[in-house]
Scaffold this motif. Structure first.
Motif, PDB file in Angstrom:
ATOM      1  N   GLU A  87      32.132 -47.582 -56.316  1.00 25.88           N
ATOM      2  CA  GLU A  87      31.907 -48.329 -55.087  1.00 25.88           C
ATOM      3  C   GLU A  87      32.011 -49.822 -55.343  1.00 25.88           C
ATOM      4  O   GLU A  87      31.530 -50.326 -56.361  1.00 25.88           O
ATOM      5  N   ARG A 114      31.788 -50.584 -50.159  1.00 26.32           N
ATOM      6  CA  ARG A 114      32.546 -49.432 -49.660  1.00 26.32           C
ATOM      7  C   ARG A 114      33.204 -48.755 -50.846  1.00 26.32           C
ATOM      8  O   ARG A 114      33.394 -49.377 -51.887  1.00 26.32           O
ATOM      9  N   PRO A 115      33.574 -47.470 -50.700  1.00 22.42           N
ATOM     10  CA  PRO A 115      34.240 -46.800 -51.817  1.00 22.42           C
ATOM     11  C   PRO A 115      35.545 -47.516 -52.175  1.00 22.42           C
ATOM     12  O   PRO A 115      36.338 -47.843 -51.293  1.00 22.42           O
TER      13      PRO A 115
END
Lengths: 309, 314
Positions: free
Chosen positions: B79, B85-86
């Motif tokens: 992440e 966010r990924p």
């Protein structure tokens, strides 16, 4: 010893003519009156149009670099004007977003570029040339290792190497120089290797070997002087590349930290205001381009001369 | 043939392995503690230590490398600390945009570069050749950030024909968006066009001097046909190799163009990751981009193998 397994792509020289220097310029300590050869070389350069123009452009910037303290109207870091002033009699190229004189910063920036780029190329040659000589002359296991290393480094996008090194170690002039030279080592190694490979079967090398000279002597005193010509032409183009690389790093905000006047950095800082005051970015961009054009013209000219002989 | 393919893919695997190690260990040198970076300056040391443990930062480097690379291979990129966010989603979207930019650049630069080079090579020594040679000489000397600046000033500021940035606007029509891409593509292609033209010129001039072309001319075949049917194919082998050799250079150009024109591609994402010390993102992005570079070089190798019978039958 043969490099058959290496990439087919890498067999093609990056610049078409640097490799096939053939027998031209090969010298086995010829005795000539002092200065005569230098004069002949200069005459050659003058006869070639592109080389003359190239040398003129480069010499112009060398002059600017040396004379920067005298000819600059202001210091590169003082703020004598208002912010983003238009070009005027006082500030020929206007002022930047901090009120610094753009012309003075361009002049002083010449020093940064003309100092750091050659140093990084020199550093690259200092590492790459010995590797190439060992690899080309010695062959065997070291050759395989060195060539594989080069293949791997070359398949790594250069700009990513720079970004990675600079983010992990920190931002300074020395780091910029080192990362640019690391980027150039594999190409230099390859070129020197191919030159050495060509030399090792020559009679003068055999003679030295039969004389019982040591390996390092053969490499440094016999082969190196005979391959130095092509290395120098290559270095000339490479200084141009180094200038572009240092400029790109400056542009990306990874170059020499401010307030040092660095052309790439000036473009980076000024491009927000490109629509208000284009001269702030146009001036360093034009300066940088003209230096690279000069160097490339010079290298082209030298190559033409070499081919005509 | 099979041996050749095996050899190339073996080399590629080895290269990727070594590069992944380089990326990981170079990023490892970073003096910034990722846990501290994520929590901010005011977090207590205890909190930081807890997070370090959770992130597995207290384990030996080798273990972490193996862990990192194996989760990477499973498709888990971790992440992003900055974007929260990924990484995989971020990188995938951005990579697509960068590839689109590069592909459009290719479509533009290859025909133009090859055509200019052929024209110059056919007319070697004449005025047309001089003009093309000088122009391409200037093109190769212009770094992307400088030529981009010139183009923005000329086409966006002075002439007002084209927009100077290419931030995608969700409301913009397709036409409007394509207009935004013209300057980035021009900038990206300019020095490649010069480079290709120079390479093609030399190659074409050499082919035209070869014996088999002389034979064809002496047989009385019209010149245009000699060039079209006999010279072109051989003359284009070297420039095609040259393009592929330049992929890494092109990637650098893509990064610069994305930053200059605010185009949200992978290059700009990487730079942002570097600026924000978002190491997870930087590592993943670098690895993905390098994989693209290495695999396209291998594909090119295979292509050239089929194109050039002299290599095939060696």
């Amino acid at each position: 010893m043969s490099n058959g397994s290496s990439s087919l792509l890498s067999e093609i020289p990056p610049t078409s003519a640097t490799h096939d220097q053939g027998d031209r310029g090969r010298r086995v300590r010829r005795v000539s009156p002092p200065g005569a050869r230098l004069r002949a070389r200069i005459a050659d350069v003058v006869r070639s149009n592109s080389a003359t123009i190239g040398v003129a452009i480069v010499l112009f910037w060398v002059f600017i670099a040396i004379a920067a303290p005298i000819i600059s109207p202001y210091s590169p870091t003082e703020m004598p004007g208002a912010r983003l002033e238009s070009p005027s009699g006082e500030h020929w190229l206007g002022t930047d977003h901090l009120g610094r004189d753009v012309l003075s910063r361009v002049f002083w920036g010449t020093r940064v570029v003309l100092l750091l780029a050659p140093i990084s190329v020199l550093l690259g040659i200092l590492v790459g040339a010995p590797l190439g000589l060992i690899s080309g002359y010695g062959g065997g296991v070291p050759d395989i290792f060195i060539m594989r290393g080069c293949d791997i480094l070359m398949s790594f996008p250069t700009l990513l190497i720079y970004i990675l090194i600079i983010t992990s170690i920190g931002q300074s002039a020395i780091i910029v120089v080192i990362s640019v030279s690391i980027g150039s080592v594999p190409a230099i190694t390859r070129i020197v290797r191919s030159l050495a490979l060509d030399e090792r079967t020559r009679d003068y090398v055999n003679a030295a070997r039969l004389r019982g000279e040591r390996r390092w002597y053969i490499l440094l005193r016999e082969i190196l002087p005979n391959v130095s010509g092509p290395i120098i032409v290559d270095a000339c183009i490479r200084v141009g590349y180094a200038i572009m690389a240092i400029g790109s790093l400056g542009f990306l905000g990874l170059g020499i930290p401010p307030p040092t006047p660095d052309w790439g950095g000036m473009i980076n800082e000024g491009r927000q205001w490109i629509f208000i005051m284009p001269s702030v970015v146009l001036a360093p961009a034009a300066a940088l381009s003209s230096v690279v054009i000069g160097l490339n013209l010079f290298a082209d000219g030298i190559r033409e001369i070499a081919q005509q002989r | 043939m099979l041996g050749f393919l095996l050899n190339r893919s073996g080399t590629m695997l080895l290269t990727m392995l070594v590069i992944s190690m380089l990326v990981f260990f170079v990023a490892e040198v970073v003096p910034i503690d990722p846990a501290r970076n994520a929590l901010g300056r005011y977090a207590t040391q205890q909190k930081v230590d807890e997070l370090r443990e959770k992130m597995g930062l207290d384990r030996p480097v080798i273990v972490r490398y193996v862990d990192w690379i194996s989760s990477f291979l499973r498709g888990d990129f971790g992440e992003s600390i900055h974007f929260r966010r990924p990484v995989r989603d971020l990188v995938a979207v951005r990579l697509g945009r960068s590839l689109a930019l590069a592909a459009l650049g290719f479509v533009f630069m290859i025909p133009l570069g090859l055509a200019l080079g052929c024209i110059a090579g056919i007319n070697e020594g004449k005025l047309l050749d001089r003009i093309i040679s000088v122009t391409s000489g200037i093109f190769v000397s212009l770094p992307a950030f400088a030529s981009g600046i010139f183009m923005i000033v000329i086409f966006a500021l002075w002439l007002g024909w084209l927009p100077g940035t290419s931030l995608p606007d969700p409301d913009a029509s397709f036409l409007e968006f394509s207009r935004k891409l013209i300057l980035p593509i021009l900038t990206l292609s300019l020095d490649e066009i010069g480079y290709l033209a120079r390479f093609t010129r030399v190659s074409m001039a050499e082919v035209l001097e070869s014996d088999y072309i002389r034979t064809a001319v002496l047989k009385g075949i019209p010149r245009i046909k000699v060039i079209w049917r006999h010279a072109l194919r051989n003359a284009l082998i070297a420039p095609f190799t040259a393009i592929m050799l330049h992929i890494n250079w092109l990637i650098g150009g893509v990064v610069v163009v994305e930053v200059l024109f605010n185009y949200p591609g992978l290059g700009r994402l990487l730079l942002e990751a570097a600026m924000r010390n978002d190491i997870v993102l930087l590592e993943a992005g670098t690895l993905v981009l390098t994989f693209v570079a290495v695999s396209s070089q291998v594909i090119a190798d295979i292509g050239i193998y089929f194109m050039n019978p002299r290599i095939r039958f060696e």
